[in-house]
Design a protein around this motif. Structure first.
Motif, PDB file in Angstrom:
ATOM      1  N   MET A   1       0.891  -1.304   0.045  1.00 52.06           N
ATOM      2  CA  MET A   1      -0.151   0.361  -0.114  1.00 52.06           C
ATOM      3  C   MET A   1       0.851   1.445  -0.042  1.00 52.06           C
ATOM      4  N   ILE A   2       0.327   2.277  -0.779  1.00 52.95           N
ATOM      5  CA  ILE A   2       1.323   3.422  -0.605  1.00 52.95           C
ATOM      6  C   ILE A   2       0.200   4.642  -0.457  1.00 52.95           C
ATOM      7  N   ASP A   3       0.591   5.542   0.425  1.00 53.31           N
ATOM      8  CA  ASP A   3      -0.117   6.620   0.884  1.00 53.31           C
ATOM      9  C   ASP A   3       0.605   8.022   0.352  1.00 53.31           C
ATOM     10  N   ALA A   4      -0.056   8.890  -0.394  1.00 55.60           N
ATOM     11  CA  ALA A   4       0.586   9.995  -0.832  1.00 55.60           C
ATOM     12  C   ALA A   4      -0.147  11.133  -0.037  1.00 55.60           C
ATOM     13  N   LEU A   5       0.620  11.962   0.476  1.00 49.94           N
ATOM     14  CA  LEU A   5       0.087  13.056   1.526  1.00 49.94           C
ATOM     15  C   LEU A   5       0.951  14.399   0.821  1.00 49.94           C
ATOM     16  N   PHE A   6       0.119  15.393   0.524  1.00 47.63           N
ATOM     17  CA  PHE A   6       0.798  16.707   0.052  1.00 47.63           C
ATOM     18  C   PHE A   6      -0.400  17.783   0.626  1.00 47.63           C
ATOM     19  N   SER A   7       0.600  18.800   0.841  1.00 45.64           N
ATOM     20  CA  SER A   7      -0.341  20.106   0.985  1.00 45.64           C
ATOM     21  C   SER A   7       0.012  21.241  -0.069  1.00 45.64           C
ATOM     22  N   TYR A   8      -0.967  22.122  -0.318  1.00 41.65           N
ATOM     23  CA  TYR A   8      -0.973  22.967  -1.299  1.00 41.65           C
ATOM     24  C   TYR A   8      -1.836  24.064  -1.246  1.00 41.65           C
ATOM     25  N   ARG A   9      -1.609  25.077  -1.981  1.00 42.47           N
ATOM     26  CA  ARG A   9      -2.338  26.409  -2.026  1.00 42.47           C
ATOM     27  C   ARG A   9      -2.899  26.683  -3.158  1.00 42.47           C
ATOM     28  N   VAL A  10      -4.147  26.784  -3.543  1.00 43.30           N
ATOM     29  CA  VAL A  10      -4.862  27.330  -4.760  1.00 43.30           C
ATOM     30  C   VAL A  10      -4.213  28.659  -4.988  1.00 43.30           C
ATOM     31  N   ARG A  11      -3.758  28.642  -6.325  1.00 44.02           N
ATOM     32  CA  ARG A  11      -3.320  30.095  -6.751  1.00 44.02           C
ATOM     33  C   ARG A  11      -4.305  31.126  -6.722  1.00 44.02           C
ATOM     34  N   PRO A  12      -4.310  32.289  -6.425  1.00 43.73           N
ATOM     35  CA  PRO A  12      -5.103  33.570  -6.566  1.00 43.73           C
ATOM     36  C   PRO A  12      -5.779  33.316  -7.903  1.00 43.73           C
TER      37      PRO A  12
ATOM     38  N   GLU B   1     -12.420   3.533 -10.110  1.00 47.17           N
ATOM     39  CA  GLU B   1     -10.989   3.120  -9.531  1.00 47.17           C
ATOM     40  C   GLU B   1     -10.763   2.393  -8.452  1.00 47.17           C
ATOM     41  N   PRO B   2     -11.203   1.054  -8.255  1.00 44.82           N
ATOM     42  CA  PRO B   2     -11.253   0.578  -6.902  1.00 44.82           C
ATOM     43  C   PRO B   2     -10.017   0.163  -6.433  1.00 44.82           C
ATOM     44  N   TYR B   3      -8.911   0.563  -7.248  1.00 45.75           N
ATOM     45  CA  TYR B   3      -7.455   0.485  -6.840  1.00 45.75           C
ATOM     46  C   TYR B   3      -6.950   1.676  -6.054  1.00 45.75           C
ATOM     47  N   VAL B   4      -8.015   2.680  -6.122  1.00 48.69           N
ATOM     48  CA  VAL B   4      -7.577   3.871  -5.373  1.00 48.69           C
ATOM     49  C   VAL B   4      -8.525   3.724  -3.980  1.00 48.69           C
TER      50      VAL B   4
ATOM     51  N   GLY C   1      -6.278  28.470   4.689  1.00 54.07           N
ATOM     52  CA  GLY C   1      -6.507  28.847   3.255  1.00 54.07           C
ATOM     53  C   GLY C   1      -5.751  27.321   2.542  1.00 54.07           C
ATOM     54  N   THR C   2      -4.824  26.853   2.971  1.00 52.77           N
ATOM     55  CA  THR C   2      -4.090  25.507   2.320  1.00 52.77           C
ATOM     56  C   THR C   2      -5.030  24.295   2.465  1.00 52.77           C
ATOM     57  N   TYR C   3      -4.693  23.310   1.460  1.00 51.56           N
ATOM     58  CA  TYR C   3      -5.333  22.203   1.404  1.00 51.56           C
ATOM     59  C   TYR C   3      -4.176  21.219   1.791  1.00 51.56           C
ATOM     60  N   TYR C   4      -4.872  20.137   2.332  1.00 52.46           N
ATOM     61  CA  TYR C   4      -4.063  18.696   2.767  1.00 52.46           C
ATOM     62  C   TYR C   4      -4.621  17.737   2.048  1.00 52.46           C
ATOM     63  N   GLN C   5      -4.176  16.937   1.054  1.00 45.75           N
ATOM     64  CA  GLN C   5      -4.603  15.730   0.259  1.00 45.75           C
ATOM     65  C   GLN C   5      -4.006  14.535   0.820  1.00 45.75           C
ATOM     66  N   HIS C   6      -4.713  13.588   0.965  1.00 42.58           N
ATOM     67  CA  HIS C   6      -4.378  12.081   1.372  1.00 42.58           C
ATOM     68  C   HIS C   6      -4.862  11.341   0.313  1.00 42.58           C
ATOM     69  N   GLU C   7      -3.988  10.523  -0.278  1.00 38.37           N
ATOM     70  CA  GLU C   7      -4.473   9.470  -1.272  1.00 38.37           C
ATOM     71  C   GLU C   7      -3.910   8.160  -0.999  1.00 38.37           C
ATOM     72  N   GLN C   8      -4.767   7.040  -1.173  1.00 39.12           N
ATOM     73  CA  GLN C   8      -4.098   5.745  -0.698  1.00 39.12           C
ATOM     74  C   GLN C   8      -4.518   4.854  -1.721  1.00 39.12           C
ATOM     75  N   TYR C   9      -3.238   4.198  -2.207  1.00 40.79           N
ATOM     76  CA  TYR C   9      -3.390   3.326  -3.392  1.00 40.79           C
ATOM     77  C   TYR C   9      -2.906   1.897  -2.970  1.00 40.79           C
ATOM     78  N   GLU C  10      -3.259   0.701  -3.720  1.00 45.15           N
ATOM     79  CA  GLU C  10      -3.120  -0.432  -3.633  1.00 45.15           C
ATOM     80  C   GLU C  10      -1.402  -0.510  -3.731  1.00 45.15           C
ATOM     81  N   ASN C  11      -0.760  -0.123  -4.762  1.00 41.52           N
ATOM     82  CA  ASN C  11       0.397  -0.129  -5.020  1.00 41.52           C
ATOM     83  C   ASN C  11       0.909   1.026  -5.954  1.00 41.52           C
ATOM     84  N   GLU C  12       2.207   1.260  -6.407  1.00 42.88           N
ATOM     85  CA  GLU C  12       2.479   2.082  -7.442  1.00 42.88           C
ATOM     86  C   GLU C  12       1.822   2.100  -8.596  1.00 42.88           C
ATOM     87  N   ASP C  13       1.690   0.853  -9.234  1.00 44.58           N
ATOM     88  CA  ASP C  13       1.138   0.577 -10.576  1.00 44.58           C
ATOM     89  C   ASP C  13      -0.235   1.448 -10.524  1.00 44.58           C
TER      90      ASP C  13
END
Length: 112
Positions: free
Chosen positions: A1-12, A33-36, A47-59
């Motif tokens: 399993m792979i978790d992608a964690l990232f934060s970002y800001r939407v540009r004005p 996408e059942p593999y997501v 005003g920032t965002y934090y995104q968490h995505e979880q995947y079965e694997n890199e593929d």
């Protein structure tokens, strides 16, 4: 399993383009996408965002990026990435393609 964690800001001035990302990616991810395994966005008080995505694997990540390419273009043009961390084993090609500077491989865990 792979978790992608990232934060970002939407540009004005790019809020509509960011909304286009959400409108394109979420329906595909949810219905096709059942593999997501998880796809969550949190909005911070600052005003920032934090995104968490979880995947079965890199593929699964590569497939997701391919299937949602139009929405990913909207994200790339509307958001300023602040942090990008991967939990799990990924290839050097993956790190280079997605600009991953920090990743953590499994060390110890307890799962229920």
């Amino acid at each position: 399993m792979i978790d992608a964690l990232f934060s970002y800001r939407v540009r004005p001035g790019m809020e509509d383009r960011y909304q286009a990302y959400l409108d394109k990616v979420f329906p595909i991810t949810e219905a096709e996408e059942p593999y997501v395994l998880g796809y969550e966005i949190f909005h911070g008080d600052d005003g920032t965002y934090y995104q968490h995505e979880q995947y079965e694997n890199e593929d699964a990540i590569w497939k997701h990026m391919e299937r949602t390419a139009a929405g990913q273009e909207d994200f790339a043009s509307s958001a300023e990435l602040l942090t990008n961390v991967i939990l799990g084993e990924v290839s050097e090609k993956f790190r280079d393609t997605f600009g991953v500077k920090v990743s953590y491989t499994p060390f110890r865990s307890v799962s229920r």
